[in-house]
Design a protein around this motif. Structure first.
Motif, PDB file in Angstrom:
ATOM      1  N   THR A 252       0.978  -1.535   0.110  1.00 42.96           N
ATOM      2  CA  THR A 252      -0.214   0.102   0.469  1.00 42.96           C
ATOM      3  C   THR A 252       0.748   1.436   0.148  1.00 42.96           C
ATOM      4  O   THR A 252       2.004   1.030  -0.291  1.00 42.96           O
ATOM      5  CB  THR A 252      -1.188   0.090   1.270  1.00 42.96           C
ATOM      6  OG1 THR A 252       0.077   0.500   2.651  1.00 42.96           O
ATOM      7  CG2 THR A 252      -1.724  -0.925   1.344  1.00 42.96           C
ATOM      8  N   ASP A 253       0.410   2.268  -0.031  1.00 43.09           N
ATOM      9  CA  ASP A 253       1.009   3.794  -0.114  1.00 43.09           C
ATOM     10  C   ASP A 253       1.215   3.481   1.276  1.00 43.09           C
ATOM     11  O   ASP A 253       3.104   5.002   1.294  1.00 43.09           O
ATOM     12  CB  ASP A 253       0.063   5.039  -0.364  1.00 43.09           C
ATOM     13  CG  ASP A 253      -0.372   4.905  -1.728  1.00 43.09           C
ATOM     14  OD1 ASP A 253       0.551   4.518  -2.522  1.00 43.09           O
ATOM     15  OD2 ASP A 253      -1.880   5.249  -1.366  1.00 43.09           O
ATOM     16  N   GLY A 254       0.583   2.977   2.610  1.00 45.40           N
ATOM     17  CA  GLY A 254       1.677   3.491   3.968  1.00 45.40           C
ATOM     18  C   GLY A 254       2.813   2.287   3.504  1.00 45.40           C
ATOM     19  O   GLY A 254       4.106   3.124   4.184  1.00 45.40           O
ATOM     20  N   ASP A 255       2.973   1.936   2.690  1.00 46.61           N
ATOM     21  CA  ASP A 255       3.687  -0.030   2.979  1.00 46.61           C
ATOM     22  C   ASP A 255       5.353   1.468   2.542  1.00 46.61           C
ATOM     23  O   ASP A 255       6.562   1.153   2.632  1.00 46.61           O
ATOM     24  CB  ASP A 255       3.352  -1.032   2.543  1.00 46.61           C
ATOM     25  CG  ASP A 255       2.302  -2.058   3.345  1.00 46.61           C
ATOM     26  OD1 ASP A 255       3.071  -1.843   4.245  1.00 46.61           O
ATOM     27  OD2 ASP A 255       2.075  -2.429   2.299  1.00 46.61           O
ATOM     28  N   LEU A 256       4.879   2.228   1.028  1.00 42.28           N
ATOM     29  CA  LEU A 256       5.480   2.827   0.762  1.00 42.28           C
ATOM     30  C   LEU A 256       6.574   3.137   1.215  1.00 42.28           C
ATOM     31  O   LEU A 256       7.462   4.043   1.192  1.00 42.28           O
ATOM     32  CB  LEU A 256       4.805   3.498  -0.763  1.00 42.28           C
ATOM     33  CG  LEU A 256       5.951   4.166  -1.266  1.00 42.28           C
ATOM     34  CD1 LEU A 256       7.378   3.587  -1.825  1.00 42.28           C
ATOM     35  CD2 LEU A 256       5.213   5.619  -2.810  1.00 42.28           C
ATOM     36  N   ARG A 257       5.428   4.381   2.207  1.00 42.38           N
ATOM     37  CA  ARG A 257       6.049   5.422   3.288  1.00 42.38           C
ATOM     38  C   ARG A 257       7.416   5.282   4.675  1.00 42.38           C
ATOM     39  O   ARG A 257       8.204   5.383   4.488  1.00 42.38           O
ATOM     40  CB  ARG A 257       4.790   6.496   3.893  1.00 42.38           C
ATOM     41  CG  ARG A 257       3.874   7.348   3.106  1.00 42.38           C
ATOM     42  CD  ARG A 257       3.886   7.856   3.933  1.00 42.38           C
ATOM     43  NE  ARG A 257       2.733   7.798   4.642  1.00 42.38           N
ATOM     44  CZ  ARG A 257       1.625   7.051   3.777  1.00 42.38           C
ATOM     45  NH1 ARG A 257       1.228   7.438   2.249  1.00 42.38           N
ATOM     46  NH2 ARG A 257       0.522   6.736   4.540  1.00 42.38           N
ATOM     47  N   ARG A 258       6.360   3.397   4.692  1.00 41.28           N
ATOM     48  CA  ARG A 258       7.381   3.043   5.784  1.00 41.28           C
ATOM     49  C   ARG A 258       9.094   2.653   5.025  1.00 41.28           C
ATOM     50  O   ARG A 258       9.430   2.983   5.736  1.00 41.28           O
ATOM     51  CB  ARG A 258       6.616   2.271   6.452  1.00 41.28           C
ATOM     52  CG  ARG A 258       5.422   2.428   7.347  1.00 41.28           C
ATOM     53  CD  ARG A 258       5.006   1.517   7.914  1.00 41.28           C
ATOM     54  NE  ARG A 258       4.000   0.511   7.392  1.00 41.28           N
ATOM     55  CZ  ARG A 258       2.678   0.870   6.774  1.00 41.28           C
ATOM     56  NH1 ARG A 258       1.671   2.089   7.955  1.00 41.28           N
ATOM     57  NH2 ARG A 258       1.573   0.463   6.258  1.00 41.28           N
ATOM     58  N   GLN A 259       8.440   2.303   4.148  1.00 41.16           N
ATOM     59  CA  GLN A 259      10.084   2.035   2.932  1.00 41.16           C
ATOM     60  C   GLN A 259      10.909   3.079   2.745  1.00 41.16           C
ATOM     61  O   GLN A 259      12.186   2.398   2.615  1.00 41.16           O
ATOM     62  CB  GLN A 259       9.370   0.781   2.155  1.00 41.16           C
ATOM     63  CG  GLN A 259       8.979  -0.131   1.643  1.00 41.16           C
ATOM     64  CD  GLN A 259      10.107  -1.218   2.537  1.00 41.16           C
ATOM     65  OE1 GLN A 259      11.306  -1.159   2.307  1.00 41.16           O
ATOM     66  NE2 GLN A 259       9.319  -2.774   3.323  1.00 41.16           N
ATOM     67  N   ILE A 260      10.579   3.941   2.660  1.00 44.91           N
ATOM     68  CA  ILE A 260      11.635   5.121   2.346  1.00 44.91           C
ATOM     69  C   ILE A 260      12.647   5.757   3.312  1.00 44.91           C
ATOM     70  O   ILE A 260      13.303   6.103   3.208  1.00 44.91           O
ATOM     71  CB  ILE A 260      10.428   5.825   1.880  1.00 44.91           C
ATOM     72  CG1 ILE A 260       9.790   5.763  -0.144  1.00 44.91           C
ATOM     73  CG2 ILE A 260      11.208   7.067   1.020  1.00 44.91           C
ATOM     74  CD1 ILE A 260       9.165   6.772  -0.349  1.00 44.91           C
ATOM     75  N   GLU A 261      11.446   5.550   4.606  1.00 42.32           N
ATOM     76  CA  GLU A 261      12.084   6.014   5.905  1.00 42.32           C
ATOM     77  C   GLU A 261      12.888   4.997   6.087  1.00 42.32           C
ATOM     78  O   GLU A 261      14.005   5.589   7.168  1.00 42.32           O
ATOM     79  CB  GLU A 261      10.751   6.022   6.729  1.00 42.32           C
ATOM     80  CG  GLU A 261       9.774   6.994   6.682  1.00 42.32           C
ATOM     81  CD  GLU A 261       8.284   7.230   7.564  1.00 42.32           C
ATOM     82  OE1 GLU A 261       8.429   5.301   8.842  1.00 42.32           O
ATOM     83  OE2 GLU A 261       7.602   7.636   7.549  1.00 42.32           O
ATOM     84  N   THR A 262      12.866   3.310   5.707  1.00 40.55           N
ATOM     85  CA  THR A 262      14.426   3.019   6.365  1.00 40.55           C
ATOM     86  C   THR A 262      15.622   3.412   5.884  1.00 40.55           C
ATOM     87  O   THR A 262      16.375   2.823   5.500  1.00 40.55           O
ATOM     88  CB  THR A 262      13.714   1.277   5.383  1.00 40.55           C
ATOM     89  OG1 THR A 262      13.930   1.378   4.596  1.00 40.55           O
ATOM     90  CG2 THR A 262      12.654   1.036   6.734  1.00 40.55           C
ATOM     91  N   GLY A 263      15.001   3.710   4.861  1.00 43.70           N
ATOM     92  CA  GLY A 263      16.482   4.098   3.742  1.00 43.70           C
ATOM     93  C   GLY A 263      17.063   2.934   2.563  1.00 43.70           C
ATOM     94  O   GLY A 263      18.305   3.224   2.461  1.00 43.70           O
TER      95      GLY A 263
END
Length: 333
Positions: free
Chosen positions: A258-269
């Motif tokens: 989901t869009d939320g998963d995308l944001r969380r993946q970006i935050e991991t670097g």
């Protein structure tokens, strides 16, 4: 407890409020008076209506006629076929609407209104059962009736004791009591109610299924588990769901991104370009069957704070998807 006059209001305003409160008191007393008087005749009326193979034909003149229309509508919407026939029109041909399999529910406070009493002998000759709701149990209407429901009141709320006010409130309450007792006796439930109210909010909630509003076919975003992150993003962007399903080779839904998963993946670097759908997907997605109620989908989304669910068949194969926006467009929520 009687309210005191409001010193901030004028004498005339306080008089208006006093008259309104008196009206409430009188009409409340009229309804509570019915509670003390109903008994065997009410039970007989309910049983007689349950036996009817045709319709309940409600009749009444003037204000009682307006009450009658409402009672007929309430009966019809709660499992008892009913219609309203105007007494004046009945004597000019509309009596043909009443069949021997029907039952007449006649309403008159006085029980002496000419347009109604003149047709009662004809109704009786047809062998049609007659139930009366009347304020006078010694009236002509009561004399002709098989069952009499006493809706009498001590006085009208009208200060002249002329305009039908408390009496029509009592009639309405008696009609509602009949409808509710019949509803209960028939085992009439929320789904039955929804079927007679398909255009209402309750109808939409109880009659709309997931399969009626879900996205299907090519409109469902999906990628295989081995798809690259770029493929996953292109699929999610092109379908506009804000998510994409991840399926195995047999098409079974095994994950969601989901869009939320995308944001969380970006935050991991992390280097997302090197990842596959299987690497980033949320395993064990929330799913429903197509025959589930759309309201269940709304409840599932609210419970788990998600905005979309996947729809699968009995084998777990992905066949659709549903978002909170889809439910809003269908006016389920």
């Amino acid at each position: 407890m009687r309210s005191s006059p409001d010193p901030a209001l004028s004498a005339s305003s306080n008089a208006m409020l006093a008259r309104a409160r008196t009206t409430f008191d009188i009409e409340a007393a009229a309804v509570l008076g019915l509670k003390q008087r109903i008994g065997a005749s009410f039970v007989q009326a309910v049983q007689k209506i349950l036996e009817v193979r045709g319709r309940v034909v409600v009749m009444g003149m003037g204000k009682s006629g307006h009450v009658g229309r409402k009672i007929a509508a309430t009966l019809a919407s709660t499992g008892t076929p009913a219609m309203f026939v105007h007494p004046a029109e009945a004597s000019h041909g509309d009596l043909g609407m009443i069949k021997p399999v029907d039952l007449v529910l006649a309403i008159s406070n006085s029980g002496e209104v000419d347009e109604l009493t003149v047709i009662l002998p004809v109704v009786k000759r047809q062998g049609v059962p007659l139930i009366a709701i009347t304020g006078r149990v010694d009236s002509t209407l009561a004399h002709h009736a098989d069952i009499v429901l006493d809706s009498g009141v001590e006085k009208e709320a009208c200060p002249l004791n002329l305009a039908p006010t408390a009496s029509t409130t009592a009639q309405m309450a008696m009609g509602d009591a009949l409808a509710v007792a019949l509803l209960d006796a028939r085992g009439f439930g929320t789904e039955d109610f929804a079927r007679s109210h398909p255009g209402g909010a309750l109808g939409r909630k109880l009659l709309t299924h997931v399969g009626d509003v879900m996205r299907s076919g090519d409109a469902v975003p999906r990628v295989v588990s081995g798809a690259s992150f770029s493929e996953l993003m292109r699929e999610m962007s092109s379908k506009g769901l804000g998510a994409t399903a991840v399926v195995d080779r047999e098409g079974r839904a095994i994950g969601i991104f989901t869009d939320g998963d995308l944001r969380r993946q970006i935050e991991t670097g992390a280097d997302l370009r090197a990842l596959t759908a299987a690497d980033v997907m949320h395993v064990g997605p929330r799913t429903l069957r197509a025959d589930a109620l759309a309201a269940e989908a709304a409840e599932l989304m609210e419970q788990h704070r998600i905005t979309s669910v996947l729809v699968i068949d009995a084998a777990g194969v992905l066949i659709g998807a549903l978002s909170i926006n889809d439910l809003m467009r269908a006016k389920v929520i």
